[in-house]
Write an enzyme that holds these catalytic residues in place. Structure first.
Site, PDB file in Angstrom:
ATOM      1  N   ARG A   1       0.884  -1.183   0.000  1.00  0.00           N
ATOM      2  CA  ARG A   1       0.000   0.000   0.000  1.00  0.00           C
ATOM      3  C   ARG A   1       0.914   1.223   0.000  1.00  0.00           C
ATOM      4  NH1 ARG A   1      -5.261   1.481   3.505  1.00  0.00           N
ATOM      5  NH2 ARG A   1      -6.046   0.129   1.860  1.00  0.00           N
ATOM      6  N   HIS A  52      -7.290   0.745  -6.477  1.00  0.00           N
ATOM      7  CA  HIS A  52      -7.518  -0.097  -5.284  1.00  0.00           C
ATOM      8  C   HIS A  52      -8.228  -1.377  -5.761  1.00  0.00           C
ATOM      9  CE1 HIS A  52      -7.790  -1.240  -1.262  1.00  0.00           C
ATOM     10  NE2 HIS A  52      -8.611  -0.347  -0.758  1.00  0.00           N
ATOM     11  N   GLN A  91     -10.118  -3.923  -3.401  1.00  0.00           N
ATOM     12  CA  GLN A  91     -11.399  -3.385  -2.957  1.00  0.00           C
ATOM     13  C   GLN A  91     -12.482  -3.645  -4.007  1.00  0.00           C
ATOM     14  OE1 GLN A  91     -12.080  -1.601   0.065  1.00  0.00           O
ATOM     15  NE2 GLN A  91     -14.111  -2.125  -0.654  1.00  0.00           N
ATOM     16  N   ASP A 148     -17.217   7.232  -1.429  1.00  0.00           N
ATOM     17  CA  ASP A 148     -15.934   7.109  -0.724  1.00  0.00           C
ATOM     18  C   ASP A 148     -15.613   8.481  -0.141  1.00  0.00           C
ATOM     19  OD1 ASP A 148     -13.428   6.293   0.170  1.00  0.00           O
ATOM     20  OD2 ASP A 148     -12.482   6.346  -1.813  1.00  0.00           O
ATOM     21  N   CYS A 179     -16.285   1.761   0.582  1.00  0.00           N
ATOM     22  CA  CYS A 179     -15.112   0.919   0.858  1.00  0.00           C
ATOM     23  C   CYS A 179     -14.693   0.991   2.319  1.00  0.00           C
ATOM     24  CB  CYS A 179     -13.956   1.336  -0.037  1.00  0.00           C
ATOM     25  SG  CYS A 179     -13.516   3.074   0.134  1.00  0.00           S
ATOM     26  N   ARG A 189     -13.470  -8.637   1.486  1.00  0.00           N
ATOM     27  CA  ARG A 189     -12.051  -8.357   1.232  1.00  0.00           C
ATOM     28  C   ARG A 189     -11.235  -9.612   1.586  1.00  0.00           C
ATOM     29  NH1 ARG A 189     -10.067  -3.126   1.425  1.00  0.00           N
ATOM     30  NH2 ARG A 189      -8.113  -4.146   0.894  1.00  0.00           N
TER      31      ARG A 189
END
Ligand code: CP
Ligand code: NVA
Length: 308
Positions: free
Chosen positions: A102, A129, A132, A224, A264, A292
């Site tokens: 990340r 991402h 996700q 988001d 998310c 996830r």
């Protein structure tokens, strides 16, 4: 997967995309069957940004597959500063069996993959991402039974999550509308590539600016945070700009009556989403968080098992 790494959904063939869902479904239903799938394998997890979900799901995920995780915190390796991306990649390749990263710049993730001889998994960059979005489409499939022709409306910033939703929708055959303030549109190159991918499945990818119009006939409403990690300095200014893009009960009412709400997480309650929406029966945000785990286990099994 035909590539060594999992960096972007755009890189997957349609078969690979659907295979990951099949594997994810099997892993979720038959956890015990996979208890030794990655026995003795080690995943290095590099975090240059904060995380709850990504850290816990990768760490728990590899454990459930019989392997181990090594957590590298933002202060540990100082990628590109204390040591070059190339040298970090080459060192880790001698000790571990996979890397999850990340980070900020997407090029750091692709650079790591280029120099590593082991699989690299994108756990979020400023651009994408993908883990996700895989979990999100898996969740939509669970709630809707199919992805083909599903209308997915994302309301908010044209950011990393929006980009991966576009790529995922294009592969899945879902119609993705990104509704954002002017000046906060998705990256034009991502839009171009997603539109190209969409031709193969009949999906449509649109960018809109009016939330009321965008949510009409939506099966899924997604949002988001308005300021992503790394954009903290802009957060206050963005609050004003994004206010008309808040997902609240009034906006939800304009979508299909059985529309689901997705995020998310982490959510800034009262900003991009109100409590009455995120806590409503239409909200599936904790299903996304759970998934996830299952989808990332599928990615790890697929990439790390095949390479002995
Ligand atoms: N959605 C997500 O990636 O959460 P974290 O930032 O907590 O990992
Ligand atoms: N767009 C957000 C997603 C967090 C999971 C960010 O990058 O901070």
């Amino acid at each position: 997967m035909h590539t060594k790494d999992f960096i972007s959904i755009h890189d997957l063939t349609l078969d690979e995309f659907h295979h990951l869902f099949d594997l994810g479904r099997d892993l979720k239903a038959h956890k015990e069957v996979y208890a030794s799938a990655l026995k003795g394998k080690t995943l290095a997890m590099i975090f240059e940004k904060q995380s709850l979900r990504t850290r816990v799901t990768f760490e728990v995920g590899i454990q459930q597959l019989g392997g181990f995780a090594v957590y590298l915190a933002p202060s540990d390796i100082s990628l590109g500063k204390r040591e070059s991306v190339q040298d970090v990649a080459k060192n880790l390749s001698r000790w571990v069996d996979g890397i999850m990263i990340r980070t900020f710049g997407h090029d750091i993730c692709t650079g790591l993959a280029e120099h590593a001889t082991i699989p690299v998994i994108n756990g979020l960059t400023d651009l994408l991402h993908p883990c996700q979005a895989m979990a999100d489409y898996f969740t939509m499939m669970e709630h809707r039974g199919t992805l083909k022709g599903l209308n997915v409306t994302y309301v908010g910033d044209g950011n990393n999550v929006a980009h991966s939703l576009m790529f995922g929708g294009a592969k899945a055959g879902a119609n993705v509308a990104i509704c954002c303030p002017k000046g906060y549109e998705p990256n034009p190159e991502i839009f171009r590539l997603a539109t190209e991918d969409a031709r193969e499945t009949g999906a449509t990818i649109r960018v809109l600016h009016d939330p009321k119009e965008a949510v009409r006939s939506a099966d899924v409403i997604y949002t988001d945070v308005w300021a992503s990690m790394g954009q903290e300095a802009e957060a206050e200014a963005r609050k004003e700009i994004f206010k008309p893009y808040q997902v609240n009960a009034a906006l939800m009412k304009l979508a299909k009556p059985d529309a689901i709400f997705m995020h998310c997480l982490p959510a800034h309650r009262g900003d991009e989403v109100t409590d009455d929406v995120i806590d409503s029966t239409q909200s599936v945000v904790y299903d996304e968080a759970e998934n996830r785990l299952h989808m990332q286990k599928a990615v790890m099994v697929d990439l790390m098992k095949a390479r002995g």
